[in-house]
Design an enzyme around this catalytic site. Structure first.
Site, short mmCIF file in Angstrom:
data_model
loop_
_atom_site.label_atom_id
_atom_site.label_comp_id
_atom_site.label_asym_id
_atom_site.label_seq_id
_atom_site.Cartn_x
_atom_site.Cartn_y
_atom_site.Cartn_z
N THR A 68 1.06 -1.51 0.08
CA THR A 68 0.21 -0.15 -0.31
C THR A 68 1.11 0.89 0.07
O THR A 68 0.44 2.14 -0.46
CB THR A 68 -1.03 0.02 1.12
OG1 THR A 68 -1.52 -1.38 1.48
CG2 THR A 68 -1.71 0.99 1.16
N THR A 69 1.69 1.12 0.88
CA THR A 69 2.65 2.44 1.58
C THR A 69 3.27 2.77 -0.03
O THR A 69 3.49 4.23 -0.81
CB THR A 69 3.75 2.11 2.18
OG1 THR A 69 3.11 1.30 3.55
CG2 THR A 69 4.30 3.75 2.43
N HIS A 127 -8.74 -0.53 2.08
CA HIS A 127 -8.59 -2.24 1.99
C HIS A 127 -9.97 -2.62 1.67
O HIS A 127 -9.85 -3.37 1.91
CB HIS A 127 -8.02 -2.26 3.37
CG HIS A 127 -6.24 -1.91 3.57
ND1 HIS A 127 -5.41 -1.52 3.04
CD2 HIS A 127 -6.14 -1.87 4.34
CE1 HIS A 127 -4.17 -1.27 3.34
NE2 HIS A 127 -4.81 -1.06 4.32
N SER A 161 5.06 -10.42 6.76
CA SER A 161 4.45 -8.51 6.54
C SER A 161 3.69 -7.78 8.32
O SER A 161 4.30 -7.08 8.76
CB SER A 161 4.85 -7.97 6.03
OG SER A 161 4.74 -6.44 5.75
N TYR A 215 3.22 -7.08 -6.01
CA TYR A 215 4.20 -6.19 -5.65
C TYR A 215 6.07 -6.88 -5.82
O TYR A 215 6.91 -6.14 -6.25
CB TYR A 215 4.49 -6.58 -3.94
CG TYR A 215 5.71 -5.94 -3.14
CD1 TYR A 215 5.41 -4.95 -2.14
CD2 TYR A 215 6.47 -6.64 -2.35
CE1 TYR A 215 6.08 -4.42 -1.92
CE2 TYR A 215 7.16 -6.46 -1.36
CZ TYR A 215 7.04 -5.40 -1.56
OH TYR A 215 8.18 -5.21 -0.44
N ARG A 285 10.14 -1.90 6.94
CA ARG A 285 10.91 -2.83 7.32
C ARG A 285 11.93 -3.60 6.77
O ARG A 285 13.28 -2.79 6.62
CB ARG A 285 9.92 -4.02 7.86
CG ARG A 285 9.98 -4.81 8.76
CD ARG A 285 8.94 -6.65 8.50
NE ARG A 285 9.20 -6.89 7.68
CZ ARG A 285 9.96 -8.03 7.66
NH1 ARG A 285 10.33 -8.83 8.38
NH2 ARG A 285 9.23 -8.83 6.38
N LYS A 286 11.19 -4.35 5.82
CA LYS A 286 12.42 -4.74 4.94
C LYS A 286 12.29 -4.48 3.54
O LYS A 286 13.18 -4.20 2.37
CB LYS A 286 12.23 -6.56 5.18
CG LYS A 286 14.04 -7.09 5.06
CD LYS A 286 14.02 -8.46 5.68
CE LYS A 286 15.09 -9.29 5.81
NZ LYS A 286 14.95 -10.48 6.21
#
Ligand code: A3P
Length: 319
Positions: A68-69, A127, A161, A215, A285-286
């Site tokens: 999303t980000t 969402h 995640s 993604y 995060r990663k």
């Protein structure tokens, strides 16, 4: 004072209170086949009933923790690419969640007027499953309807995640608990397979209206530009030959890259979102594909793969 619409929890509270409930890391209510977070259920119902789309709206939709980000950043950067010099872009001082409204928060908080004040073309984020989008958003030819860009991701990486994300609020949450909720469909906004299938089917039957991104595809070396190009075209803002020559696509990709965004001061402090406000750094995060292998046993991975394969059997969708 800010303009406030009637609060959905007053209007739809009784309706929601009568729905099946599941207590878990994010309490859910089963509404028309989906486990909506209890907090957002009245707001989503209000969204369905009250949202007035504009013909040039672009809805950025996603399953939580599937990109999303990144999608918000890329879409916003692509749409505003001509409006700011590269070194003064708003994404350098604002988190992507602070520049594109999250519909669930907007309606839940009675802030619909904020949507009315946005200049066209509006970018809005949700969402909410495709099956529950307002009729006005999904309407067919001649009946209005908006453009929708959806991002999905390997469910195993989503699980990992989501686990890390929710741990920021609930340090005793177990990965096994998140896996179970995905497996039995009660995960927030789940079942996840129906969420993906809804948008995927729409992208097949209405490719002019619904664009599906993955993604993993965006992450593939050098591929992000291609998808940004396609998304800009889809949103009605194709890159011109002059922009191409000037490297505008690469600039968008670079501005939104994980390393760049994660390192920004704005994304290292403060919180985003009105409900259970999350530290902004929790959204970065990663940023890789396949991290599930570092957290999940091969058996659990095979179990999840098997569930999704079974749910997608015969549809033509592979994951
Ligand atoms: P990980 O937890 O696997 O790192 P969402 O934005 O839907 O909440 O999804 C969050 C996931 O997207 C996180 O995955 C996060 O690191 C990753 N992410 C956030 N910004 C990104 C970016 N600019 N590029 C790639 N991945 C990004």
């Amino acid at each position: 004072a800010e303009a406030r619409s009637p609060l959905p929890k007053e209007e739809f509270g009784d309706l929601v209170a009568a729905l099946p409930r599941k207590e878990q890391y994010l309490d859910g209510r089963l509404y028309e086949g989906f486990w909506l977070p209890e907090h957002y259920a009245p707001g989503i119902i209000a969204f369905r009933r009250r949202f007035t789309p504009r013909a040039d709206d672009v809805v950025l939709a996603s399953y939580p923790k599937c990109g999303t980000t990144w999608l918000k950043a890329l879409a916003f950067a692509a749409m505003t690419r001509a409006a700011y010099p590269a070194d003064e872009h708003p994404l350098l001082r604002l988190n992507p969640h602070d520049v594109i409204p999250f519909v669930e928060d907007v309606f839940t908080d009675g802030h619909e007027a904020k949507l009315d004040m946005l200049p066209s073309p509006r970018l809005i984020n949700t969402h909410t499953p495709y099956q529950l989008l307002p009729e006005s958003v999904v309407a067919g030819d001649g009946g209005g309807g908006c453009k929708v860009v959806y991002i999905c991701r390997d469910p195993k990486d989503m699980v990992v995640s989501l686990y890390h994300f929710m741990r920021r609020l609930q340090p005793d949450l177990s990965l096994a608990g998140v896996v179970e909720s995905v497996a039995d469909g009660t995960v927030p906004f789940g079942p996840m397979w129906d969420h993906i299938l809804g948008y995927w089917r729409a992208s097949v039957s209405r490719p002019d209206r619904v664009l599906l991104l993955r993604y993993e595809d965006l992450l593939r070396d050098g591929a992000a530009g291609e998808h940004v190009r396609a998304m800009a075209r889809f949103m009605g803002r194709p890159f011109s030959a002059a922009e191409e020559a000037a490297g505008a696509v690469a600039s968008v990709v670079e501005l939104c890259s994980f390393e760049r965004m994660k390192a920004l001061e704005v994304n290292r402090r403060g919180t985003a979102g009105s409900y259970k406000s999350m530290p902004r750094d929790a959204f970065f995060r990663k940023g890789v594909a396949g991290d599930w292998a570092n957290h999940m046993s091969p058996e659990t991975a095979a179990r999840l793969d098997g569930i999704f394969r079974e749910k997608f059997r015969g549809t033509g969708l592979t994951i």
